[in-house]
Each structure stands twice: as C-alpha cells, then as structure tokens.
Design a protein around this motif. Structure first.
Motif, PDB file in Angstrom:
ATOM      1  N   LYS A  65       0.827  -1.212   0.000  1.00 48.49           N
ATOM      2  CA  LYS A  65       0.000   0.000   0.000  1.00 48.49           C
ATOM      3  C   LYS A  65       0.860   1.260   0.000  1.00 48.49           C
ATOM      4  O   LYS A  65       0.545   2.224  -0.705  1.00 48.49           O
ATOM      5  CB  LYS A  65      -0.961  -0.011   1.182  1.00 48.49           C
ATOM      6  CG  LYS A  65      -2.038  -1.076   1.040  1.00 48.49           C
ATOM      7  CD  LYS A  65      -3.141  -0.962   2.062  1.00 48.49           C
ATOM      8  CE  LYS A  65      -2.667  -1.192   3.458  1.00 48.49           C
ATOM      9  NZ  LYS A  65      -3.738  -1.246   4.453  1.00 48.49           N
ATOM     10  N   LEU A  66       1.933   1.258   0.779  1.00 41.65           N
ATOM     11  CA  LEU A  66       2.836   2.416   0.791  1.00 41.65           C
ATOM     12  C   LEU A  66       3.481   2.615  -0.577  1.00 41.65           C
ATOM     13  O   LEU A  66       3.568   3.742  -1.069  1.00 41.65           O
ATOM     14  CB  LEU A  66       3.916   2.251   1.851  1.00 41.65           C
ATOM     15  CG  LEU A  66       3.492   2.464   3.287  1.00 41.65           C
ATOM     16  CD1 LEU A  66       4.616   2.077   4.241  1.00 41.65           C
ATOM     17  CD2 LEU A  66       3.071   3.901   3.528  1.00 41.65           C
ATOM     18  N   LEU A  67       3.907   1.522  -1.208  1.00 42.85           N
ATOM     19  CA  LEU A  67       4.525   1.627  -2.529  1.00 42.85           C
ATOM     20  C   LEU A  67       3.550   2.194  -3.554  1.00 42.85           C
ATOM     21  O   LEU A  67       3.906   3.082  -4.327  1.00 42.85           O
ATOM     22  CB  LEU A  67       5.030   0.258  -2.990  1.00 42.85           C
ATOM     23  CG  LEU A  67       5.670   0.211  -4.373  1.00 42.85           C
ATOM     24  CD1 LEU A  67       6.915   1.100  -4.431  1.00 42.85           C
ATOM     25  CD2 LEU A  67       6.015  -1.220  -4.750  1.00 42.85           C
ATOM     26  N   THR A  68       2.320   1.715  -3.542  1.00 42.79           N
ATOM     27  CA  THR A  68       1.344   2.238  -4.515  1.00 42.79           C
ATOM     28  C   THR A  68       1.030   3.708  -4.258  1.00 42.79           C
ATOM     29  O   THR A  68       0.871   4.478  -5.195  1.00 42.79           O
ATOM     30  CB  THR A  68       0.035   1.422  -4.507  1.00 42.79           C
ATOM     31  OG1 THR A  68      -0.551   1.454  -3.210  1.00 42.79           O
ATOM     32  CG2 THR A  68       0.272  -0.004  -4.944  1.00 42.79           C
ATOM     33  N   SER A  89       9.643  -9.287  -6.685  1.00 37.38           N
ATOM     34  CA  SER A  89       9.710  -8.191  -5.718  1.00 37.38           C
ATOM     35  C   SER A  89       8.367  -7.464  -5.755  1.00 37.38           C
ATOM     36  O   SER A  89       7.541  -7.708  -6.639  1.00 37.38           O
ATOM     37  CB  SER A  89      10.839  -7.225  -6.087  1.00 37.38           C
ATOM     38  OG  SER A  89      10.521  -6.542  -7.283  1.00 37.38           O
ATOM     39  N   LEU A  90       8.161  -6.564  -4.817  1.00 37.98           N
ATOM     40  CA  LEU A  90       6.936  -5.754  -4.862  1.00 37.98           C
ATOM     41  C   LEU A  90       6.870  -4.936  -6.144  1.00 37.98           C
ATOM     42  O   LEU A  90       5.789  -4.724  -6.697  1.00 37.98           O
ATOM     43  CB  LEU A  90       6.859  -4.824  -3.649  1.00 37.98           C
ATOM     44  CG  LEU A  90       6.385  -5.442  -2.346  1.00 37.98           C
ATOM     45  CD1 LEU A  90       6.416  -4.402  -1.234  1.00 37.98           C
ATOM     46  CD2 LEU A  90       5.012  -6.029  -2.475  1.00 37.98           C
ATOM     47  N   TRP A  91       8.026  -4.477  -6.627  1.00 37.33           N
ATOM     48  CA  TRP A  91       8.062  -3.730  -7.891  1.00 37.33           C
ATOM     49  C   TRP A  91       7.535  -4.591  -9.025  1.00 37.33           C
ATOM     50  O   TRP A  91       6.775  -4.128  -9.870  1.00 37.33           O
ATOM     51  CB  TRP A  91       9.486  -3.282  -8.233  1.00 37.33           C
ATOM     52  CG  TRP A  91       9.945  -2.081  -7.507  1.00 37.33           C
ATOM     53  CD1 TRP A  91      10.915  -2.038  -6.557  1.00 37.33           C
ATOM     54  CD2 TRP A  91       9.463  -0.737  -7.640  1.00 37.33           C
ATOM     55  NE1 TRP A  91      11.066  -0.753  -6.102  1.00 37.33           N
ATOM     56  CE2 TRP A  91      10.194   0.066  -6.743  1.00 37.33           C
ATOM     57  CE3 TRP A  91       8.488  -0.147  -8.419  1.00 37.33           C
ATOM     58  CZ2 TRP A  91       9.980   1.427  -6.614  1.00 37.33           C
ATOM     59  CZ3 TRP A  91       8.273   1.225  -8.291  1.00 37.33           C
ATOM     60  CH2 TRP A  91       9.010   1.987  -7.399  1.00 37.33           C
ATOM     61  N   ASP A  92       7.985  -5.866  -9.068  1.00 36.88           N
ATOM     62  CA  ASP A  92       7.535  -6.782 -10.118  1.00 36.88           C
ATOM     63  C   ASP A  92       6.017  -6.954 -10.081  1.00 36.88           C
ATOM     64  O   ASP A  92       5.352  -6.923 -11.112  1.00 36.88           O
ATOM     65  CB  ASP A  92       8.198  -8.156  -9.959  1.00 36.88           C
ATOM     66  CG  ASP A  92       9.708  -8.114 -10.109  1.00 36.88           C
ATOM     67  OD1 ASP A  92      10.215  -7.251 -10.858  1.00 36.88           O
ATOM     68  OD2 ASP A  92      10.373  -8.955  -9.469  1.00 36.88           O
ATOM     69  N   VAL A  93       5.496  -7.143  -8.880  1.00 35.17           N
ATOM     70  CA  VAL A  93       4.051  -7.336  -8.715  1.00 35.17           C
ATOM     71  C   VAL A  93       3.301  -6.087  -9.153  1.00 35.17           C
ATOM     72  O   VAL A  93       2.325  -6.164  -9.905  1.00 35.17           O
ATOM     73  CB  VAL A  93       3.722  -7.707  -7.249  1.00 35.17           C
ATOM     74  CG1 VAL A  93       2.225  -7.748  -7.027  1.00 35.17           C
ATOM     75  CG2 VAL A  93       4.360  -9.035  -6.873  1.00 35.17           C
ATOM     76  N   LEU A  94       3.765  -4.925  -8.706  1.00 36.70           N
ATOM     77  CA  LEU A  94       3.109  -3.674  -9.058  1.00 36.70           C
ATOM     78  C   LEU A  94       3.133  -3.429 -10.563  1.00 36.70           C
ATOM     79  O   LEU A  94       2.115  -3.058 -11.155  1.00 36.70           O
ATOM     80  CB  LEU A  94       3.755  -2.495  -8.323  1.00 36.70           C
ATOM     81  CG  LEU A  94       3.137  -1.119  -8.555  1.00 36.70           C
ATOM     82  CD1 LEU A  94       1.660  -1.112  -8.171  1.00 36.70           C
ATOM     83  CD2 LEU A  94       3.898  -0.063  -7.789  1.00 36.70           C
ATOM     84  N   LYS A  95       4.279  -3.662 -11.200  1.00 41.02           N
ATOM     85  CA  LYS A  95       4.377  -3.460 -12.657  1.00 41.02           C
ATOM     86  C   LYS A  95       3.416  -4.367 -13.409  1.00 41.02           C
ATOM     87  O   LYS A  95       2.870  -3.971 -14.440  1.00 41.02           O
ATOM     88  CB  LYS A  95       5.800  -3.704 -13.142  1.00 41.02           C
ATOM     89  CG  LYS A  95       6.764  -2.577 -12.785  1.00 41.02           C
ATOM     90  CD  LYS A  95       8.108  -2.743 -13.472  1.00 41.02           C
ATOM     91  CE  LYS A  95       8.848  -3.907 -12.866  1.00 41.02           C
ATOM     92  NZ  LYS A  95      10.231  -4.046 -13.344  1.00 41.02           N
ATOM     93  N   LYS A  96       3.195  -5.556 -12.895  1.00 36.42           N
ATOM     94  CA  LYS A  96       2.325  -6.499 -13.576  1.00 36.42           C
ATOM     95  C   LYS A  96       0.866  -6.052 -13.561  1.00 36.42           C
ATOM     96  O   LYS A  96       0.125  -6.319 -14.505  1.00 36.42           O
ATOM     97  CB  LYS A  96       2.457  -7.884 -12.930  1.00 36.42           C
ATOM     98  CG  LYS A  96       1.747  -8.969 -13.676  1.00 36.42           C
ATOM     99  CD  LYS A  96       2.181 -10.324 -13.194  1.00 36.42           C
ATOM    100  CE  LYS A  96       1.704 -11.366 -14.171  1.00 36.42           C
ATOM    101  NZ  LYS A  96       2.437 -12.601 -14.064  1.00 36.42           N
ATOM    102  N   ILE A  97       0.432  -5.406 -12.492  1.00 35.80           N
ATOM    103  CA  ILE A  97      -0.996  -5.070 -12.368  1.00 35.80           C
ATOM    104  C   ILE A  97      -1.319  -3.603 -12.604  1.00 35.80           C
ATOM    105  O   ILE A  97      -2.472  -3.216 -12.459  1.00 35.80           O
ATOM    106  CB  ILE A  97      -1.555  -5.521 -11.001  1.00 35.80           C
ATOM    107  CG1 ILE A  97      -0.881  -4.794  -9.850  1.00 35.80           C
ATOM    108  CG2 ILE A  97      -1.438  -7.015 -10.845  1.00 35.80           C
ATOM    109  CD1 ILE A  97      -1.478  -5.104  -8.497  1.00 35.80           C
ATOM    110  N   GLU A  98      -0.345  -2.815 -13.001  1.00 30.07           N
ATOM    111  CA  GLU A  98      -0.662  -1.409 -13.275  1.00 30.07           C
ATOM    112  C   GLU A  98      -1.011  -1.212 -14.748  1.00 30.07           C
ATOM    113  O   GLU A  98      -0.648  -1.987 -15.598  1.00 30.07           O
ATOM    114  CB  GLU A  98       0.498  -0.493 -12.875  1.00 30.07           C
ATOM    115  CG  GLU A  98       1.679  -0.552 -13.785  1.00 30.07           C
ATOM    116  CD  GLU A  98       2.752   0.450 -13.415  1.00 30.07           C
ATOM    117  OE1 GLU A  98       2.439   1.609 -13.136  1.00 30.07           O
ATOM    118  OE2 GLU A  98       3.918   0.050 -13.413  1.00 30.07           O
ATOM    119  N   ARG A  99      -1.770  -0.145 -15.013  1.00 29.23           N
ATOM    120  CA  ARG A  99      -2.175   0.174 -16.402  1.00 29.23           C
ATOM    121  C   ARG A  99      -1.010   0.688 -17.192  1.00 29.23           C
ATOM    122  O   ARG A  99      -0.147   1.343 -16.742  1.00 29.23           O
ATOM    123  CB  ARG A  99      -3.260   1.239 -16.396  1.00 29.23           C
ATOM    124  CG  ARG A  99      -4.526   0.726 -15.874  1.00 29.23           C
ATOM    125  CD  ARG A  99      -5.570   1.793 -15.910  1.00 29.23           C
ATOM    126  NE  ARG A  99      -6.498   1.448 -14.831  1.00 29.23           N
ATOM    127  CZ  ARG A  99      -7.495   2.165 -14.429  1.00 29.23           C
ATOM    128  NH1 ARG A  99      -7.727   3.303 -14.977  1.00 29.23           N
ATOM    129  NH2 ARG A  99      -8.260   1.784 -13.474  1.00 29.23           N
TER     130      ARG A  99
END
Length: 99
Positions: A65-68, A89-99
């Motif tokens: 949540k902090l990263l987003t 990593s959290l970066w990998d996960v975030l990149k996968k689900i962002e527009r």
C-alpha cells in the motif's frame, strides 16, 4: 512537551528507519509458487494487497500500500486475472498489475 536530546534524535531517525524497512521489502524478492489472483472491479489498494497477501504473492500489505501510494499508482491498478510465479519483488508485482 519537552523532549530530551536522546528522544529527539530517536524521533528524527524513525522516518529513516521506516523508509529503510520499506525499501528492503520493495527491492527484496520472494519465491512465489504458481498462483492466480483475481482483482475485482472497484478494488482499492487495500483489497488488492489483501488478495495478494492471502495468495502468498506478497509478505506485507502495508509495504504494498505504501509503494502504490508513494509512486502514485494506487489509482492505476487494473482489474483482471493475474498469474504469479517465481522470484518476485513488490516492484515486479506492481508493474504487472498497473495500467
């Protein structure tokens, strides 16, 4: 309230310690077994973090949540079915689900 010098220094270091902890969580990789996660329409970063943690994709809902929030990506997460596997990593996960 009058703080002694030691307490004042501790309070000044606290934000740095929190940043260091989040940085380690964000950049560190976690081995994820093959898992699918559904992100439903209307899900906010809290619901998405819960789903990801429940599936074993992330360790820390708070760090996600902090990263987003810090990156400004909390409003740009896509709904859908996502497959996660491997060292992420959290970066990998975030990149996968962002527009």
């Amino acid at each position: 309230m009058n703080m002694s010098g030691g307490w004042k220094k501790l309070w000044m270091l606290l934000p740095l310690l929190l940043v260091a902890m989040v940085w380690l969580e964000v950049t560190g990789e976690q081995r994820v077994a093959a898992v699918d996660v559904v992100i439903k329409p209307g899900s906010g970063s809290s619901q998405i973090a819960n789903a990801l943690q429940s599936a074993g994709v992330i360790d820390s809902k708070l760090a996600f949540k902090l990263l987003t929030r810090v990156t400004g990506k909390s409003a740009s997460l896509k709904v859908g079915l996502y497959h996660f596997e491997g060292n992420l990593s959290l970066w990998d996960v975030l990149k996968k689900i962002e527009r």
